[in-house]
Design an enzyme around this catalytic site. Sequence first.
Site, mmCIF file in Angstrom:
data_model
loop_
_atom_site.group_PDB
_atom_site.id
_atom_site.type_symbol
_atom_site.label_atom_id
_atom_site.label_comp_id
_atom_site.label_asym_id
_atom_site.label_seq_id
_atom_site.Cartn_x
_atom_site.Cartn_y
_atom_site.Cartn_z
ATOM 1 N N GLU A 156 0.882 -1.178 0.000
ATOM 2 C CA GLU A 156 0.000 0.000 0.000
ATOM 3 C C GLU A 156 0.914 1.220 0.000
ATOM 4 O O GLU A 156 1.362 1.678 1.047
ATOM 5 C CB GLU A 156 -0.882 0.005 1.255
ATOM 6 C CG GLU A 156 -1.835 -1.174 1.339
ATOM 7 C CD GLU A 156 -3.041 -1.040 0.414
ATOM 8 O OE1 GLU A 156 -3.234 0.036 -0.199
ATOM 9 O OE2 GLU A 156 -3.787 -2.021 0.295
ATOM 10 N N CYS B 2 -2.348 9.311 1.878
ATOM 11 C CA CYS B 2 -2.002 8.657 0.609
ATOM 12 C C CYS B 2 -3.031 9.029 -0.450
ATOM 13 O O CYS B 2 -2.735 9.033 -1.640
ATOM 14 C CB CYS B 2 -1.907 7.159 0.790
ATOM 15 S SG CYS B 2 -3.338 6.457 1.609
#
Length: 522
Positions: A262, A296
Amino acid sequence: MNDLLKSLGLDAANPNAGGFDGAWCGGGPVLEVATPIDGSRIGSVRQVTAAEYDRIVDRASEAFRSWRMVPAPKRGEVVRQLGDRLRAKKAALGALVTLEMGKITAEGEGEVQEMIDICDFACGLSRQLYGLTMHSERPRHRMYEQWHPLGVVGIISAFNFPVAVWSWNAALAAVCGDTTVWKPAPKTPLSALATIRIAEEVCRANAVDPAIFSLAMGDVAAVGERMLADRRIPLVSATGSCRLGYRVAEVVGKRLGRTLLELGGNNAIIVTSYADLNLAARAIVFGAVGTAGQRCTSTRRVIVHRAMQAELMKRLAAAYETVRIGDPRKSDTLMGPLVSGDSVDMMQAALRRVPAEGGRVVYGGDVLRGPQYPGGGYVKPAIVEATPSMALVKEETFAPILYVIPYGGTARPADAAALERELLEAIAIQNDVPQGLSSAIFSHHQMETELFLSHVGSDCGIANVNIGTSGAEIGGAFGGEKETGGGRESGSDSWRSYMRRQTNTMNWSAELPLAQGIKFGE
Ligand code: NAD
């Protein structure tokens, strides 16, 4: 502050606390922790040594051997109780996240809410770890698949979600019958400590070996790299920069271990000539400025139709003016500090490159000084007029910089062909970056939104319509393509990453027919 730490079972000094394998340990270097809010010291944690790391993984392996045989719904019940304990500690743990990381109170508590949500989800999931049945080509044969627990899962997490990332992994892994060893980010160790203390409490209340939720806080050499190379760990789930991802893929790949990556994002919102600018401007401001641009999924690029550009820029500048920057604990603050001086330097370095690359800073970007901005981490969010070819817009600068890139003609497209041509231009700009996490389109024209979601549309793991890029519900599979790493966490069927699939063929005939009708020695 001391009361806050105490309410979470911590002290200012936490000797012997950076590791947990059912008992607390930590004989390694001391890690000092300061708050980005004013730069003052919050406390310290004694990290683990390489030898302690080894023991922690041994204990997690031992805990796995019994935990995997606990029926999944019973494992789910432990995770449900973890969610309940987190409910009781939501304000305190959220406040600690704010103190260590600098996100505003609403977001600190929101992060703990995500932990609660994933525990609820995982509890329900514990009764739904379904496999398929298949029709065999052979008579009196039955085929099916089942999902078995995998083993010890290594969790490496980033500073910007100091606790939620652990829970997305740990709650699913636990109901899947796995145990976890967590290496948290060095900027946010106290939040990690507090989380594992809560998990320990729940395990003890249920007479479950607390080593199912282990902790190994340590530097990259003592813990990080060892975890990557560790054959006792079949799956490493790593959240962080793309640079980290390349390293994890290399080392874990070399031993043919599994990874769940991720990594960084470079998320764009396309604003078409059919957009509701009210909605779009609000989503862009939240996406670009929220968490001081340190998500993110933060919105880093806006690709706007030229017919809307002037009006959108006007609205963004007005909205940015109203963003209150300051102490993230104050209820009217919308943007706290960046996590460290390094982050401020990275933002300034990126902004200095703008003119040479052909862009123009049209709003903000300054470092804020003065008594109401102690610690050096407060900045004004920046808006930059940019072109798609700028090297900067292809990078993830983890700070509140928004690049605005125009596309299309100066008027709304005259017909369907022009509409498609122009939107494909915007989509090409959006996709022409190495990362592929989150994306969004603002449009009320069905042809546009469907094109954006089609096979030739967004290449990201997340593609939204009329909501922004930032933030996601735990029910969906979360993650992205290309340099974002390809992993999926949290909802949908992400649980499968934490289990091993087994295909079973059962013969209940008196013969031994071979597949594909092969005759062998008959
Ligand atoms: P980072 O890559 O610097 O560090 C992340 C973690 O990796 C830390 O715990 C760090 O100690 C560890 N690490 C670094 N090198 C290692 C090595 N060689 N072996 C093992 N561990 C190692 O990232 P950061 O600055 O903490 O976080 C910001 C980054 O994380 C951004 O790029 C952001 O986009 C990304 N992120 C991605 C997601 C996602 O779900 N896609 C979520 C949050 C953050």
